[in-house]
Scaffold this motif. Structure first.
Motif, PDB file in Angstrom:
ATOM      1  N   ARG A  46       0.745  -1.265  -0.089  1.00 25.34           N
ATOM      2  CA  ARG A  46      -0.103  -0.015  -0.048  1.00 25.34           C
ATOM      3  C   ARG A  46       1.000   1.417  -0.106  1.00 25.34           C
ATOM      4  O   ARG A  46       0.723   2.188  -0.778  1.00 25.34           O
ATOM      5  N   LEU A  47       1.885   1.230   0.871  1.00 21.39           N
ATOM      6  CA  LEU A  47       2.755   2.455   0.937  1.00 21.39           C
ATOM      7  C   LEU A  47       3.454   2.634  -0.490  1.00 21.39           C
ATOM      8  O   LEU A  47       3.823   3.837  -0.925  1.00 21.39           O
ATOM      9  N   LYS A  48       4.031   1.658  -1.063  1.00 24.76           N
ATOM     10  CA  LYS A  48       4.521   1.553  -2.355  1.00 24.76           C
ATOM     11  C   LYS A  48       3.857   2.294  -3.403  1.00 24.76           C
ATOM     12  O   LYS A  48       4.134   3.198  -4.329  1.00 24.76           O
ATOM     13  N   LYS A  49       2.577   2.013  -3.505  1.00 23.99           N
ATOM     14  CA  LYS A  49       1.428   2.448  -4.577  1.00 23.99           C
ATOM     15  C   LYS A  49       1.227   3.811  -4.079  1.00 23.99           C
ATOM     16  O   LYS A  49       1.310   4.977  -5.045  1.00 23.99           O
ATOM     17  N   LEU A  50       1.237   4.230  -3.054  1.00 20.89           N
ATOM     18  CA  LEU A  50       1.169   5.847  -2.425  1.00 20.89           C
ATOM     19  C   LEU A  50       2.116   6.649  -2.828  1.00 20.89           C
ATOM     20  O   LEU A  50       2.139   7.709  -3.359  1.00 20.89           O
ATOM     21  N   LEU A  51       3.512   6.056  -2.692  1.00 24.65           N
ATOM     22  CA  LEU A  51       4.819   6.826  -2.899  1.00 24.65           C
ATOM     23  C   LEU A  51       4.741   6.780  -4.660  1.00 24.65           C
ATOM     24  O   LEU A  51       5.164   8.028  -5.102  1.00 24.65           O
ATOM     25  N   ALA A  52       4.483   5.992  -5.390  1.00 27.26           N
ATOM     26  CA  ALA A  52       4.447   5.763  -6.759  1.00 27.26           C
ATOM     27  C   ALA A  52       3.512   6.936  -7.172  1.00 27.26           C
ATOM     28  O   ALA A  52       3.845   7.891  -8.169  1.00 27.26           O
ATOM     29  N   ASP A  53       2.417   7.094  -6.466  1.00 35.15           N
ATOM     30  CA  ASP A  53       1.606   8.180  -7.272  1.00 35.15           C
ATOM     31  C   ASP A  53       1.827   9.657  -6.758  1.00 35.15           C
ATOM     32  O   ASP A  53       1.919  10.450  -7.640  1.00 35.15           O
ATOM     33  N   ARG A  54       2.572   9.789  -5.651  1.00 37.17           N
ATOM     34  CA  ARG A  54       3.145  11.156  -5.394  1.00 37.17           C
ATOM     35  C   ARG A  54       4.194  11.446  -6.050  1.00 37.17           C
ATOM     36  O   ARG A  54       4.449  12.523  -6.754  1.00 37.17           O
ATOM     37  N   LEU A  55       5.116  10.383  -6.577  1.00 34.71           N
ATOM     38  CA  LEU A  55       6.362  10.703  -7.453  1.00 34.71           C
ATOM     39  C   LEU A  55       5.545  11.107  -8.989  1.00 34.71           C
ATOM     40  O   LEU A  55       6.285  11.772  -9.540  1.00 34.71           O
ATOM     41  N   ARG A  56       4.553  10.371  -9.385  1.00 36.97           N
ATOM     42  CA  ARG A  56       4.163  10.627 -10.663  1.00 36.97           C
ATOM     43  C   ARG A  56       3.422  12.141 -10.768  1.00 36.97           C
ATOM     44  O   ARG A  56       3.808  12.965 -11.825  1.00 36.97           O
ATOM     45  N   LYS A  57       2.935  12.471  -9.772  1.00 35.23           N
ATOM     46  CA  LYS A  57       2.245  13.765  -9.707  1.00 35.23           C
ATOM     47  C   LYS A  57       3.393  15.076  -9.649  1.00 35.23           C
ATOM     48  O   LYS A  57       3.318  16.033 -10.363  1.00 35.23           O
ATOM     49  N   GLU A  58       4.364  14.625  -9.012  1.00 35.87           N
ATOM     50  CA  GLU A  58       5.683  15.752  -8.946  1.00 35.87           C
ATOM     51  C   GLU A  58       6.108  15.626 -10.229  1.00 35.87           C
ATOM     52  O   GLU A  58       6.637  16.496 -10.604  1.00 35.87           O
ATOM     53  N   ASN A  59       6.453  14.487 -10.932  1.00 35.24           N
ATOM     54  CA  ASN A  59       7.123  14.376 -12.224  1.00 35.24           C
ATOM     55  C   ASN A  59       6.316  15.223 -13.126  1.00 35.24           C
ATOM     56  O   ASN A  59       6.703  16.100 -14.025  1.00 35.24           O
ATOM     57  N   ALA A  60       4.960  15.074 -13.026  1.00 36.19           N
ATOM     58  CA  ALA A  60       4.058  15.754 -13.959  1.00 36.19           C
ATOM     59  C   ALA A  60       4.008  17.406 -13.782  1.00 36.19           C
ATOM     60  O   ALA A  60       4.256  18.233 -14.709  1.00 36.19           O
ATOM     61  N   GLU A  61       4.211  17.512 -12.637  1.00 34.59           N
ATOM     62  CA  GLU A  61       4.252  19.084 -12.221  1.00 34.59           C
ATOM     63  C   GLU A  61       5.711  19.698 -12.690  1.00 34.59           C
ATOM     64  O   GLU A  61       5.625  20.962 -13.286  1.00 34.59           O
ATOM     65  N   LEU A  62       6.418  19.153 -12.366  1.00 33.92           N
ATOM     66  CA  LEU A  62       7.963  19.385 -13.146  1.00 33.92           C
ATOM     67  C   LEU A  62       8.150  19.651 -14.702  1.00 33.92           C
ATOM     68  O   LEU A  62       8.553  20.442 -15.011  1.00 33.92           O
ATOM     69  N   LYS A  63       7.406  18.775 -15.296  1.00 34.51           N
ATOM     70  CA  LYS A  63       7.222  18.867 -16.838  1.00 34.51           C
ATOM     71  C   LYS A  63       6.506  19.866 -17.276  1.00 34.51           C
ATOM     72  O   LYS A  63       6.842  20.531 -18.271  1.00 34.51           O
ATOM     73  N   LYS A  64       5.473  20.232 -16.551  1.00 33.13           N
ATOM     74  CA  LYS A  64       4.680  21.565 -17.096  1.00 33.13           C
ATOM     75  C   LYS A  64       5.461  22.795 -16.746  1.00 33.13           C
ATOM     76  O   LYS A  64       5.444  23.578 -17.431  1.00 33.13           O
ATOM     77  N   LYS A  65       6.106  22.731 -15.572  1.00 32.27           N
ATOM     78  CA  LYS A  65       7.176  23.956 -15.306  1.00 32.27           C
ATOM     79  C   LYS A  65       8.255  24.292 -16.322  1.00 32.27           C
ATOM     80  O   LYS A  65       8.507  25.253 -16.638  1.00 32.27           O
TER      81      LYS A  65
END
Length: 154
Positions: A132-151
């Protein structure tokens, strides 16, 4: 005429000296085995002794053997473990609980395998939480990665 060498040979004694014969013929007598110091005692029979009506402080009376239930054993083991955790010796902790050290170690040994089933359940629960924690971490990293790409405009 007689030969002088023959006369000498006739005079040579053919007997062995007495000291050599005495050494050969003397033999040591075997030692007698020592008897045992104490004769064997007959085996004791397990007979319950009657408890006297009055007990003095000077006389010690052995208590009858007590059979503990699994629940009582667990409680006593827990009590002893707490005492040992506070720095008390095993000997003092077991005597305070009213059992011998040998009994404590036997109970501890017999109780250890029973806890293996609980360990398996704990391990499965930890594995589920880890997934469960691995999935949660993967979701957060995907969101961060998407934000960085937009910037960066990628």
């Amino acid at each position: 005429m007689a030969d002088p060498k023959e006369d000498e040979s006739a005079q040579i004694p053919t007997e062995v000296p007495a000291t050599v014969e005495a050494a050969v013929t003397k033999k040591k007598a075997p030692r007698a085995k020592a008897a045992k110091a104490q004769p064997e005692r007959p085996a004791r029979k397990a007979v319950a002794k009657p408890v006297p009506a009055t007990t003095d402080a000077s006389t010690t009376v052995r208590k009858a053997r007590r059979v503990y239930s699994e629940k009582e054993r667990g409680q006593l083991l827990g009590q002893i473990e707490k005492s040992i955790g506070r720095g008390e010796s095993v000997k003092n902790a077991t005597s305070r609980a009213g059992i011998s050290e040998q009994t404590y170690y036997q109970w501890k040994k017999s109780a250890a395998p029973a806890s293996d089933g609980g360990d398996l359940k704990d391990l499965l629960a930890l594995e589920e939480e880890n997934a469960r924690l691995k999935k949660l971490l993967a979701d957060r990293l995907r969101k961060e990665n998407a934000e960085l790409k937009k910037k960066l405009g990628l």
